[in-house]
Design a protein around this motif. Structure first.
Motif, PDB file in Angstrom:
ATOM      1  N   ARG A 176     -18.533  21.661  51.365  1.00 18.27           N
ATOM      2  CA  ARG A 176     -19.590  22.655  51.908  1.00 18.27           C
ATOM      3  C   ARG A 176     -20.158  23.452  50.831  1.00 18.27           C
ATOM      4  N   TRP A 177     -21.077  24.628  51.371  1.00 16.52           N
ATOM      5  CA  TRP A 177     -22.036  25.361  50.279  1.00 16.52           C
ATOM      6  C   TRP A 177     -20.920  26.448  49.777  1.00 16.52           C
ATOM      7  N   LEU A 178     -19.544  26.881  50.438  1.00 14.12           N
ATOM      8  CA  LEU A 178     -18.891  27.852  49.668  1.00 14.12           C
ATOM      9  C   LEU A 178     -18.045  27.204  48.536  1.00 14.12           C
ATOM     10  N   ALA A 179     -17.918  25.803  48.888  1.00 12.14           N
ATOM     11  CA  ALA A 179     -17.174  25.023  47.537  1.00 12.14           C
ATOM     12  C   ALA A 179     -18.150  24.977  46.417  1.00 12.14           C
ATOM     13  N   TRP A 180     -19.397  24.498  46.498  1.00 15.12           N
ATOM     14  CA  TRP A 180     -20.461  24.575  45.517  1.00 15.12           C
ATOM     15  C   TRP A 180     -20.630  25.796  44.970  1.00 15.12           C
ATOM     16  N   ALA A 181     -20.535  26.959  45.719  1.00 15.40           N
ATOM     17  CA  ALA A 181     -20.654  28.374  45.103  1.00 15.40           C
ATOM     18  C   ALA A 181     -19.495  28.795  44.175  1.00 15.40           C
ATOM     19  N   MET A 231     -21.614  33.824  48.557  1.00 12.62           N
ATOM     20  CA  MET A 231     -20.298  33.544  48.540  1.00 12.62           C
ATOM     21  C   MET A 231     -19.472  35.098  48.294  1.00 12.62           C
ATOM     22  N   GLN A 232     -20.096  35.782  47.527  1.00 13.08           N
ATOM     23  CA  GLN A 232     -19.536  37.248  47.244  1.00 13.08           C
ATOM     24  C   GLN A 232     -19.799  38.026  48.625  1.00 13.08           C
ATOM     25  N   VAL A 233     -20.886  38.004  49.349  1.00 11.19           N
ATOM     26  CA  VAL A 233     -21.127  38.548  50.547  1.00 11.19           C
ATOM     27  C   VAL A 233     -20.249  38.263  51.621  1.00 11.19           C
ATOM     28  N   TYR A 234     -20.092  36.769  51.786  1.00  8.95           N
ATOM     29  CA  TYR A 234     -18.895  36.250  52.708  1.00  8.95           C
ATOM     30  C   TYR A 234     -17.585  36.750  52.366  1.00  8.95           C
ATOM     31  N   VAL A 242     -17.181  33.789  63.693  1.00  5.19           N
ATOM     32  CA  VAL A 242     -18.153  33.999  62.364  1.00  5.19           C
ATOM     33  C   VAL A 242     -17.548  33.724  61.040  1.00  5.19           C
ATOM     34  N   ARG A 243     -16.165  33.563  60.920  1.00  7.76           N
ATOM     35  CA  ARG A 243     -15.672  33.073  59.505  1.00  7.76           C
ATOM     36  C   ARG A 243     -15.966  31.580  59.533  1.00  7.76           C
ATOM     37  N   GLU A 244     -15.812  30.856  60.667  1.00  9.11           N
ATOM     38  CA  GLU A 244     -15.693  29.547  60.634  1.00  9.11           C
ATOM     39  C   GLU A 244     -17.474  28.873  60.520  1.00  9.11           C
ATOM     40  N   THR A 245     -18.172  29.842  61.148  1.00  6.28           N
ATOM     41  CA  THR A 245     -19.790  29.373  61.022  1.00  6.28           C
ATOM     42  C   THR A 245     -20.266  29.435  59.887  1.00  6.28           C
ATOM     43  N   TYR A 246     -19.925  30.719  59.205  1.00  2.48           N
ATOM     44  CA  TYR A 246     -20.456  30.699  57.752  1.00  2.48           C
ATOM     45  C   TYR A 246     -19.671  29.986  56.736  1.00  2.48           C
ATOM     46  N   GLN A 247     -18.736  29.439  57.258  1.00  2.00           N
ATOM     47  CA  GLN A 247     -18.063  28.378  55.979  1.00  2.00           C
ATOM     48  C   GLN A 247     -18.619  27.373  55.960  1.00  2.00           C
ATOM     49  N   LEU A 277     -26.590  34.976  54.464  1.00  5.06           N
ATOM     50  CA  LEU A 277     -25.875  35.877  53.821  1.00  5.06           C
ATOM     51  C   LEU A 277     -26.406  36.661  52.786  1.00  5.06           C
ATOM     52  N   TYR A 278     -27.251  35.572  51.964  1.00  6.48           N
ATOM     53  CA  TYR A 278     -27.877  36.253  50.864  1.00  6.48           C
ATOM     54  C   TYR A 278     -28.830  37.486  51.170  1.00  6.48           C
ATOM     55  N   GLU A 279     -29.421  37.631  52.330  1.00  4.24           N
ATOM     56  CA  GLU A 279     -30.347  38.650  52.624  1.00  4.24           C
ATOM     57  C   GLU A 279     -29.456  40.019  52.867  1.00  4.24           C
ATOM     58  N   LEU A 280     -28.163  39.797  52.981  1.00  2.93           N
ATOM     59  CA  LEU A 280     -27.424  40.955  53.317  1.00  2.93           C
ATOM     60  C   LEU A 280     -26.608  41.728  52.210  1.00  2.93           C
ATOM     61  N   ARG A 281     -27.263  41.473  51.009  1.00  5.06           N
ATOM     62  CA  ARG A 281     -26.493  41.600  49.534  1.00  5.06           C
ATOM     63  C   ARG A 281     -26.585  43.154  49.307  1.00  5.06           C
ATOM     64  N   GLU A 282     -27.632  43.746  49.943  1.00  4.78           N
ATOM     65  CA  GLU A 282     -27.803  45.265  49.479  1.00  4.78           C
ATOM     66  C   GLU A 282     -27.040  46.132  50.637  1.00  4.78           C
ATOM     67  N   LEU A 283     -26.308  45.444  51.678  1.00  5.63           N
ATOM     68  CA  LEU A 283     -25.851  46.443  52.922  1.00  5.63           C
ATOM     69  C   LEU A 283     -24.464  46.540  52.305  1.00  5.63           C
ATOM     70  N   ASP A 284     -23.716  47.565  52.807  1.00  7.16           N
ATOM     71  CA  ASP A 284     -22.137  47.745  52.615  1.00  7.16           C
ATOM     72  C   ASP A 284     -21.418  46.672  53.536  1.00  7.16           C
TER      73      ASP A 284
END
Length: 356
Positions: free
Chosen positions: A27-32, A66-69, A81-86, A93-100
């Motif tokens: 999946r995308w996490l492994a690619w990242a 991946m860092q946001v995740y 939430v964990r399983e869906t974004y895996q 997730l990329y769009e959330l990079r500027e949030l805490d």
């Protein structure tokens, strides 16, 4: 592209990761994680693209996602939430990079609850960031991305006189409101839908200084050349304070404001004075006019590439010499400013009239 701490890979490990990416295994996490490891090993984004087909922009997106995740996991989100974004959602997730971390986790959950796409989650993230930057949290609205969107809609709806746009904002606010207080605030706007909303205060006339040239520099004004050198030396140096360049003025001192041009900002101890342009060495042809001279008193080392204010018998004058100047040097000529040119003041003052 995100910077990483360098790491070392054997040729076999590198080829294994490249093959995994080339075949898009997992999946995308492994690619990242594979992209991150290869980039940390010193492989350039272009070389990684040529070997795997992952474009640099895609490499950046999935490694940042991946860092946001990983930061969301530290907030212990619900299992779904964990399983869906895996499985999917790196673009969200990329769009959330500027949030805490907390806001990332809450916004990621909101995206799944509302089935938001990347464009929609970008708007939510922006509203959340703006909400969190407010000096004081608004009454009735909680620190939640849904309430942040609701607050944005509530504020904008009060400014709209068009009932269609106003209704749209109210509906959007009610859709996203998470707290009872936020919902109640927006519902109060429903009372005004039958007519023009009550008048609100106008927008504040806010401006921001964006460049150095926007902030002028104040220079002490010495007078009109020729001037006695003691008068030039006696002018006290000034230092602007704070982000707005506040200057404390000695009594009786005159000042001149110039734009924050690089030449003016670069002068360490500048003063301003007046001179007739035809009295300057190598003066341009044309009618005479009075100009402003900016002199940096901190630079008194002769240089054949510059003009200098030099002490002379009749008073200080601008001088140039191919050889070292024997007379006392009072400062280097930094800038000559001509007055604003007005081609025809009478024509400017007369209204234009056109005949058909």
């Amino acid at each position: 592209m995100t910077e990483f701490t360098p790491t070392t890979l054997s040729d076999e490990e590198q080829q294994e990761l490249l093959g995994q990416l080339r075949r898009k295994e997992g999946r995308w996490l492994a690619w990242a994680r594979a992209c991150q490891t290869l980039l940390k090993s010193g492989l350039s984004p272009q070389a990684l693209f040529e070997a795997t087909g992952f474009e640099p922009i895609q490499q950046n997106q999935i490694t940042v996602a991946m860092q946001v995740y990983d930061s969301i996991l530290r907030q212990d989100p619900p299992a779904h939430v964990r399983e869906t974004y895996q499985e999917r959602g790196s673009d969200l997730l990329y769009e959330l990079r500027e949030l805490d971390q907390e806001q990332r986790s809450l916004t990621a959950q909101l995206a799944l609850e509302r089935n938001l796409d990347a464009d929609q989650i970008r708007e939510v993230a922006k509203a959340t960031k703006d909400f969190c930057r407010l000096p004081k949290q608004p009454d009735h609205f909680d620190r939640h991305p849904g309430d942040a969107v609701a607050y944005q809609c509530w504020r904008l709806a009060q400014e709209r006189t068009d009932l269609t746009e106003r209704s749209r904002l109210i509906a959007r606010g009610l859709q996203f409101a998470q707290s009872a207080g936020a919902r109640a605030q927006i519902e109060t706007l429903l009372m005004d839908l039958s007519g023009v909303p009550s008048r609100k205060p106008p927008m504040l006339p806010l401006y921001r200084l964006e460049t150095e040239e926007d902030l002028p520099r104040l220079l002490p004004f010495a007078g009109h050349l020729p001037l006695p050198s003691p008068q030039i030396e006696a002018i006290a140096a000034i230092e602007a304070e704070g982000p707005f360049g506040l200057v404390t003025s000695p009594a009786g001192q005159q000042w001149l404001a110039l734009p924050g041009w690089q030449a003016v900002l670069g002068a360490q101890d500048p003063i301003a004075c007046l001179e007739e342009i035809d009295r300057l060495p190598n003066a341009p042809e044309g009618p005479t006019e009075t100009v402003i001279l900016v002199i940096d008193r901190a630079d008194r080392t002769w240089d054949a590439e510059h003009f200098f204010l030099v002490e002379q018998a009749e008073g200080a004058r601008v001088q140039w010499s191919p050889e070292a100047i024997a007379a006392p040097i009072l400062g280097r000529l930094v800038l000559i400013l001509r007055p604003k040119r007005v081609l025809d003041e009478a024509a400017i003052a007369t209204p234009w009239q056109f005949e058909e």
